[in-house]
Scaffold this motif. Structure first.
Motif, PDB file in Angstrom:
ATOM      1  N   LYS A 197     -72.809 -18.321 -31.388  1.00 29.10           N
ATOM      2  CA  LYS A 197     -71.924 -17.238 -31.818  1.00 29.10           C
ATOM      3  C   LYS A 197     -70.752 -17.778 -32.629  1.00 29.10           C
ATOM      4  O   LYS A 197     -70.349 -17.175 -33.626  1.00 29.10           O
ATOM      5  CB  LYS A 197     -71.416 -16.456 -30.604  1.00 29.10           C
ATOM      6  N   ALA A 198     -70.211 -18.908 -32.212  1.00 26.20           N
ATOM      7  CA  ALA A 198     -69.083 -19.500 -32.932  1.00 26.20           C
ATOM      8  C   ALA A 198     -69.489 -19.917 -34.336  1.00 26.20           C
ATOM      9  O   ALA A 198     -68.754 -19.691 -35.299  1.00 26.20           O
ATOM     10  CB  ALA A 198     -68.544 -20.699 -32.157  1.00 26.20           C
ATOM     11  N   VAL A 199     -70.657 -20.510 -34.473  1.00 27.73           N
ATOM     12  CA  VAL A 199     -71.142 -20.929 -35.797  1.00 27.73           C
ATOM     13  C   VAL A 199     -71.368 -19.707 -36.678  1.00 27.73           C
ATOM     14  O   VAL A 199     -71.002 -19.701 -37.861  1.00 27.73           O
ATOM     15  CB  VAL A 199     -72.425 -21.771 -35.658  1.00 27.73           C
ATOM     16  N   LYS A 200     -71.937 -18.654 -36.104  1.00 26.87           N
ATOM     17  CA  LYS A 200     -72.203 -17.437 -36.869  1.00 26.87           C
ATOM     18  C   LYS A 200     -70.898 -16.818 -37.370  1.00 26.87           C
ATOM     19  O   LYS A 200     -70.785 -16.440 -38.540  1.00 26.87           O
ATOM     20  CB  LYS A 200     -72.966 -16.437 -36.007  1.00 26.87           C
ATOM     21  N   ILE A 201     -69.906 -16.730 -36.492  1.00 25.33           N
ATOM     22  CA  ILE A 201     -68.611 -16.175 -36.890  1.00 25.33           C
ATOM     23  C   ILE A 201     -67.962 -17.044 -37.956  1.00 25.33           C
ATOM     24  O   ILE A 201     -67.403 -16.532 -38.941  1.00 25.33           O
ATOM     25  CB  ILE A 201     -67.679 -16.031 -35.654  1.00 25.33           C
ATOM     26  N   CYS A 202     -68.051 -18.344 -37.800  1.00 22.28           N
ATOM     27  CA  CYS A 202     -67.462 -19.269 -38.773  1.00 22.28           C
ATOM     28  C   CYS A 202     -68.112 -19.097 -40.141  1.00 22.28           C
ATOM     29  O   CYS A 202     -67.435 -19.068 -41.171  1.00 22.28           O
ATOM     30  CB  CYS A 202     -67.647 -20.694 -38.286  1.00 22.28           C
ATOM     31  N   ILE A 213     -66.349 -17.840 -43.753  1.00 27.15           N
ATOM     32  CA  ILE A 213     -66.397 -18.649 -44.968  1.00 27.15           C
ATOM     33  C   ILE A 213     -67.107 -17.886 -46.071  1.00 27.15           C
ATOM     34  O   ILE A 213     -66.826 -18.054 -47.252  1.00 27.15           O
ATOM     35  CB  ILE A 213     -67.092 -19.995 -44.693  1.00 27.15           C
ATOM     36  N   GLY A 214     -68.043 -17.022 -45.688  1.00 21.77           N
ATOM     37  CA  GLY A 214     -68.776 -16.233 -46.671  1.00 21.77           C
ATOM     38  C   GLY A 214     -70.153 -16.765 -46.968  1.00 21.77           C
ATOM     39  O   GLY A 214     -70.792 -16.334 -47.914  1.00 21.77           O
ATOM     40  N   ILE A 215     -70.611 -17.704 -46.175  1.00 22.49           N
ATOM     41  CA  ILE A 215     -71.945 -18.279 -46.413  1.00 22.49           C
ATOM     42  C   ILE A 215     -73.015 -17.396 -45.816  1.00 22.49           C
ATOM     43  O   ILE A 215     -74.054 -17.187 -46.417  1.00 22.49           O
ATOM     44  CB  ILE A 215     -72.035 -19.706 -45.822  1.00 22.49           C
TER      45      ILE A 215
END
Length: 44
Positions: A32-37, A41-43
């Motif tokens: 979840k943290a990676v997805k939110i990050c 960033i907009g990737i």
């Protein structure tokens, strides 16, 4: 009395942390943290 209570709380906290890791909770939080990050960033 306070020492005994403090030791019991530390033991309970450690037990709950270990159970969370074994249950896979840490992996879910990381995903979840990676997805939110990535969204910030907009990737993704």
């Amino acid at each position: 009395m306070k020492r005994c209570l403090r030791a019991a709380l530390y033991a309970l906290a450690l037990l709950l942390i270990v159970l969370g890791i074994v249950n896979g909770g840490m992996a879910d939080v990381m995903k979840k943290a990676v997805k939110i990050c990535m969204e910030c960033i907009g990737i993704g």
